[in-house]
Write a protein that holds these residues in place. Structure first.
Motif, PDB file in Angstrom:
ATOM      1  N   GLN A 156      -3.863  12.863 -25.142  1.00 18.42           N
ATOM      2  CA  GLN A 156      -2.711  13.486 -24.474  1.00 18.42           C
ATOM      3  C   GLN A 156      -1.562  12.490 -24.305  1.00 18.42           C
ATOM      4  O   GLN A 156      -0.393  12.836 -24.488  1.00 18.42           O
ATOM      5  CB  GLN A 156      -3.143  14.048 -23.119  1.00 18.42           C
ATOM      6  N   LEU A 157      -1.921  11.266 -23.987  1.00 20.58           N
ATOM      7  CA  LEU A 157      -0.885  10.235 -23.816  1.00 20.58           C
ATOM      8  C   LEU A 157      -0.240   9.867 -25.143  1.00 20.58           C
ATOM      9  O   LEU A 157       0.859   9.314 -25.171  1.00 20.58           O
ATOM     10  CB  LEU A 157      -1.491   8.983 -23.166  1.00 20.58           C
ATOM     11  N   GLU A 158      -0.913  10.177 -26.229  1.00 20.46           N
ATOM     12  CA  GLU A 158      -0.354   9.875 -27.544  1.00 20.46           C
ATOM     13  C   GLU A 158       0.595  10.964 -28.027  1.00 20.46           C
ATOM     14  O   GLU A 158       1.083  10.908 -29.149  1.00 20.46           O
ATOM     15  CB  GLU A 158      -1.492   9.652 -28.561  1.00 20.46           C
ATOM     16  N   LYS A 159       0.841  11.950 -27.177  1.00 23.87           N
ATOM     17  CA  LYS A 159       1.822  12.994 -27.521  1.00 23.87           C
ATOM     18  C   LYS A 159       2.925  13.026 -26.468  1.00 23.87           C
ATOM     19  O   LYS A 159       3.089  14.008 -25.737  1.00 23.87           O
ATOM     20  CB  LYS A 159       1.140  14.356 -27.592  1.00 23.87           C
ATOM     21  N   PRO A 160       3.702  11.965 -26.386  1.00 22.39           N
ATOM     22  CA  PRO A 160       4.668  11.871 -25.288  1.00 22.39           C
ATOM     23  C   PRO A 160       5.779  12.914 -25.362  1.00 22.39           C
ATOM     24  O   PRO A 160       6.337  13.288 -24.325  1.00 22.39           O
ATOM     25  CB  PRO A 160       5.218  10.449 -25.425  1.00 22.39           C
ATOM     26  N   LEU A 161       6.111  13.385 -26.557  1.00 23.01           N
ATOM     27  CA  LEU A 161       7.188  14.382 -26.632  1.00 23.01           C
ATOM     28  C   LEU A 161       6.787  15.642 -25.888  1.00 23.01           C
ATOM     29  O   LEU A 161       7.610  16.315 -25.263  1.00 23.01           O
ATOM     30  CB  LEU A 161       7.512  14.706 -28.097  1.00 23.01           C
ATOM     31  N   VAL A 162       5.491  15.966 -25.948  1.00 22.82           N
ATOM     32  CA  VAL A 162       4.972  17.124 -25.227  1.00 22.82           C
ATOM     33  C   VAL A 162       4.836  16.795 -23.741  1.00 22.82           C
ATOM     34  O   VAL A 162       5.282  17.532 -22.863  1.00 22.82           O
ATOM     35  CB  VAL A 162       3.600  17.532 -25.802  1.00 22.82           C
TER      36      VAL A 162
END
Ligand SMILES: [Zn+2]
Length: 198
Positions: A87-93
């Motif tokens: 989840q942290l690797e999808k900061p745009l979301v």
């Protein structure tokens, strides 16, 4: 604008070192040395918008994100850590950055003892993945540092942290320091009031 800065209680740093602040330089003194200072439920976010560059640095007790702070040993714990990392690797979301701003991730860096980051990584003992209970810290944090390049930064009107609260419901509040063209502000953000203006 001088009055504005003087009025801000969170104006801890002169604007001239704003970038250094977001690059961690400020954080080494008190907060990192002893993690006993961290309070479960409370995260910190440093944000800086300068031209097309947006930097976000989230520092959170692991408890808020993962639900525990010990090194993952069971399969269930490991799965939880992996899920949080994804989840942290999808900061745009996660940070709900508006598509119109055209932001792309330039760099991202995740740091936590729970991710296997060890201060003595080169230490050749093979105790690391075994039951080294004596290595359990009392508290662990997760730090995530992102740099975005935004082709239309004017479209960044608000920083909306609602997805962080939704994704990590153990997070009760986030202490935000935001530096943007309109100045520097310190704001405590909660799930009920999760957005702040750039
Ligand atoms: Zn803790």
């Amino acid at each position: 604008m001088r009055r504005l800065l003087l009025a801000l209680p969170f104006a801890l740093l002169p604007l001239a070192v704003a970038h250094a602040a977001v690059e961690h330089d400020h954080a080494h003194d008190e907060e990192h040395g002893s993690l006993s200072a961290h309070e479960h439920g409370v995260g910190r976010l440093n944000a800086a918008l300068d031209g097309q560059t947006l930097e976000l640095e989230l520092e959170s007790p692991a408890m808020n994100l993962v639900g525990f702070e010990h090194a993952a040993s069971t399969d269930a714990d490991k799965a939880k850590v992996a899920a949080v990392r994804a989840q942290l690797e999808k900061p745009l979301v996660l940070f709900n950055l508006p598509k119109a701003a055209g932001c792309v991730v330039a760099t991202q860096e995740l740091e936590s003892p729970l991710f296997g980051d060890k201060p003595d990584a080169d230490d050749d003992h093979d105790e690391t993945d075994k039951d080294d209970h004596e290595h359990h810290p009392d508290h662990s944090e997760i730090h995530a540092h992102y740099q975005f390049s935004c082709s239309a930064p004017g479209a960044l009107k608000t920083l909306d942290l609602a997805n962080i609260f939704n994704t990590f419901p153990a997070t009760q509040k986030i202490q935000v320091q935001l530096i943007s063209p309109s100045g520097q502000q310190g704001v405590e953000v909660t799930a009920k009031a999760a957005a702040l203006k750039f």
